[in-house]
Write a protein that holds these residues in place. Sequence first.
Motif, mmCIF file in Angstrom:
data_model
loop_
_atom_site.group_PDB
_atom_site.id
_atom_site.type_symbol
_atom_site.label_atom_id
_atom_site.label_comp_id
_atom_site.label_asym_id
_atom_site.label_seq_id
_atom_site.Cartn_x
_atom_site.Cartn_y
_atom_site.Cartn_z
ATOM 1 N N UNK A 149 4.479 15.391 -6.521
ATOM 2 C CA UNK A 149 4.477 16.456 -7.453
ATOM 3 C C UNK A 149 2.906 16.603 -7.689
ATOM 4 N N UNK A 150 2.123 15.470 -7.945
ATOM 5 C CA UNK A 150 0.783 15.544 -8.426
ATOM 6 C C UNK A 150 -0.046 15.108 -7.288
ATOM 7 N N UNK A 151 0.294 14.842 -6.222
ATOM 8 C CA UNK A 151 -0.607 14.989 -5.029
ATOM 9 C C UNK A 151 0.377 15.498 -3.673
ATOM 10 N N UNK A 152 0.310 16.782 -3.636
ATOM 11 C CA UNK A 152 0.825 17.611 -2.725
ATOM 12 C C UNK A 152 0.656 17.167 -1.247
ATOM 13 N N UNK A 153 -0.579 16.532 -1.075
ATOM 14 C CA UNK A 153 -0.711 16.364 0.400
ATOM 15 C C UNK A 153 -0.311 15.049 0.830
ATOM 16 N N UNK A 175 -2.001 3.414 8.075
ATOM 17 C CA UNK A 175 -2.937 3.767 8.656
ATOM 18 C C UNK A 175 -3.214 5.273 8.965
ATOM 19 N N UNK A 176 -2.148 6.150 9.071
ATOM 20 C CA UNK A 176 -2.107 7.637 9.337
ATOM 21 C C UNK A 176 -2.661 8.278 7.981
ATOM 22 N N UNK A 177 -2.998 7.553 6.875
ATOM 23 C CA UNK A 177 -3.686 8.267 5.696
ATOM 24 C C UNK A 177 -5.171 8.096 5.769
ATOM 25 N N UNK A 178 -5.734 9.079 5.156
ATOM 26 C CA UNK A 178 -7.272 9.187 4.896
ATOM 27 C C UNK A 178 -7.887 7.889 3.941
ATOM 28 N N UNK A 179 -8.720 7.271 3.925
ATOM 29 C CA UNK A 179 -9.263 6.527 2.949
ATOM 30 C C UNK A 179 -9.047 7.120 1.677
ATOM 31 N N UNK A 180 -9.412 8.438 1.187
ATOM 32 C CA UNK A 180 -9.176 8.993 -0.047
ATOM 33 C C UNK A 180 -7.676 8.736 -0.456
ATOM 34 N N UNK A 182 -5.508 6.940 0.489
ATOM 35 C CA UNK A 182 -4.645 5.426 0.430
ATOM 36 C C UNK A 182 -5.284 4.967 -0.889
ATOM 37 N N UNK A 183 -6.459 5.515 -1.299
ATOM 38 C CA UNK A 183 -7.107 5.000 -2.829
ATOM 39 C C UNK A 183 -6.296 5.628 -3.625
ATOM 40 N N UNK A 184 -5.946 7.056 -3.647
ATOM 41 C CA UNK A 184 -5.091 7.681 -4.995
ATOM 42 C C UNK A 184 -3.875 6.886 -4.870
ATOM 43 N N UNK A 185 -3.325 6.772 -3.788
ATOM 44 C CA UNK A 185 -1.749 6.390 -3.517
ATOM 45 C C UNK A 185 -1.787 4.814 -4.272
ATOM 46 N N UNK A 186 -2.668 4.056 -3.753
ATOM 47 C CA UNK A 186 -2.837 2.580 -4.310
ATOM 48 C C UNK A 186 -2.927 2.467 -5.950
ATOM 49 N N UNK A 188 -2.043 5.005 -7.998
ATOM 50 C CA UNK A 188 -0.937 5.540 -8.732
ATOM 51 C C UNK A 188 0.250 4.446 -8.599
ATOM 52 N N UNK A 189 0.328 3.688 -7.513
ATOM 53 C CA UNK A 189 1.353 2.620 -7.585
ATOM 54 C C UNK A 189 1.031 1.316 -8.359
ATOM 55 N N UNK A 190 -0.083 0.991 -8.504
ATOM 56 C CA UNK A 190 -0.615 -0.018 -9.458
ATOM 57 C C UNK A 190 -0.332 0.262 -10.935
ATOM 58 N N UNK A 191 -0.378 1.523 -11.118
ATOM 59 C CA UNK A 191 -0.475 2.150 -12.806
ATOM 60 C C UNK A 191 0.777 2.199 -13.071
ATOM 61 N N UNK A 192 1.763 1.930 -12.193
ATOM 62 C CA UNK A 192 3.209 1.917 -12.787
ATOM 63 C C UNK A 192 3.470 0.220 -13.056
ATOM 64 N N UNK A 193 3.506 0.074 -14.140
ATOM 65 C CA UNK A 193 3.907 -1.487 -14.797
ATOM 66 C C UNK A 193 5.153 -1.776 -14.377
#
Length: 280
Positions: A149-153, A175-180, A182-186, A188-193
Amino acid sequence: MSELPTFTFSATANSPTTSLWRVTPGHAANVSAENDPTAGSDMLAERTKVQISQEALDTFQAYTEAAKTGSTASSSLSLSEGVKLHAPDALSEQDQQALIASLHRDPVAVAKEALETQGQAMKAANLQLSAISTTIEQTYTRLLETIASAHPDLKGAAFGFSVDAAGALVLTNASSLSADQRDRLLRTLNASDDLVKQANDLADAQIALFEVERFSLGRDFNRANYPQTIDIGAELLARVAARNAPRDGPAAGLHPLNLANNWRQQLWAKGEHKPMSERV
């Protein structure tokens, strides 16, 4: 004429154990049965008496009293002529009792008890792993909905995640994701305690079960090599997809995929091999 043997006391000042008695030739009165035909049984009784000097007896009694109170001064046993025997530190009373009990036990009973203990540990480890697996599956699937929902791409993006030795989440197979992306995804994942804690708990539970089963298949499995071995995201999503999938038709392939992504299968396929010298 003959000399009667007498017991004399020979003790060393630094002996912590019962002192040694030794037989030495003593001086006795000249006795001759032939010269004294009236001696008879009295003579025999006299010959068999053990003679201990009062000084030796006093020394021995004083030493045994000191031994009872633990006031003896050395931990080595000395023999006459200066020969010494090393006395290692004694076991505690509890250890002595445990050792004695184990020596009298039936080996079959000991083996059976060991198997029962291992079985109980495996049951507890499996229950712990099952509970955390269910919890993290729910947390991760909800978080994926939020990400889409927050990152449609990133909706439908192919990636996985694991947890490193420091406790942080890391991306895998991204590896199929862009650097940007991967950065946003990572972030977001680590923001979930909840997800971070549960991923660490899951890794610990899997390793704990692996260790208690004692069936390593030549693999070394620990928190240091965990992120290179286990893709948590792949296991969770494959399990969710296969749960209600039919056993035939186009979706039937989800079941083999679920099996291939199980953490045990991943460990077998990608796990770090132990050095040959450490394999049992």
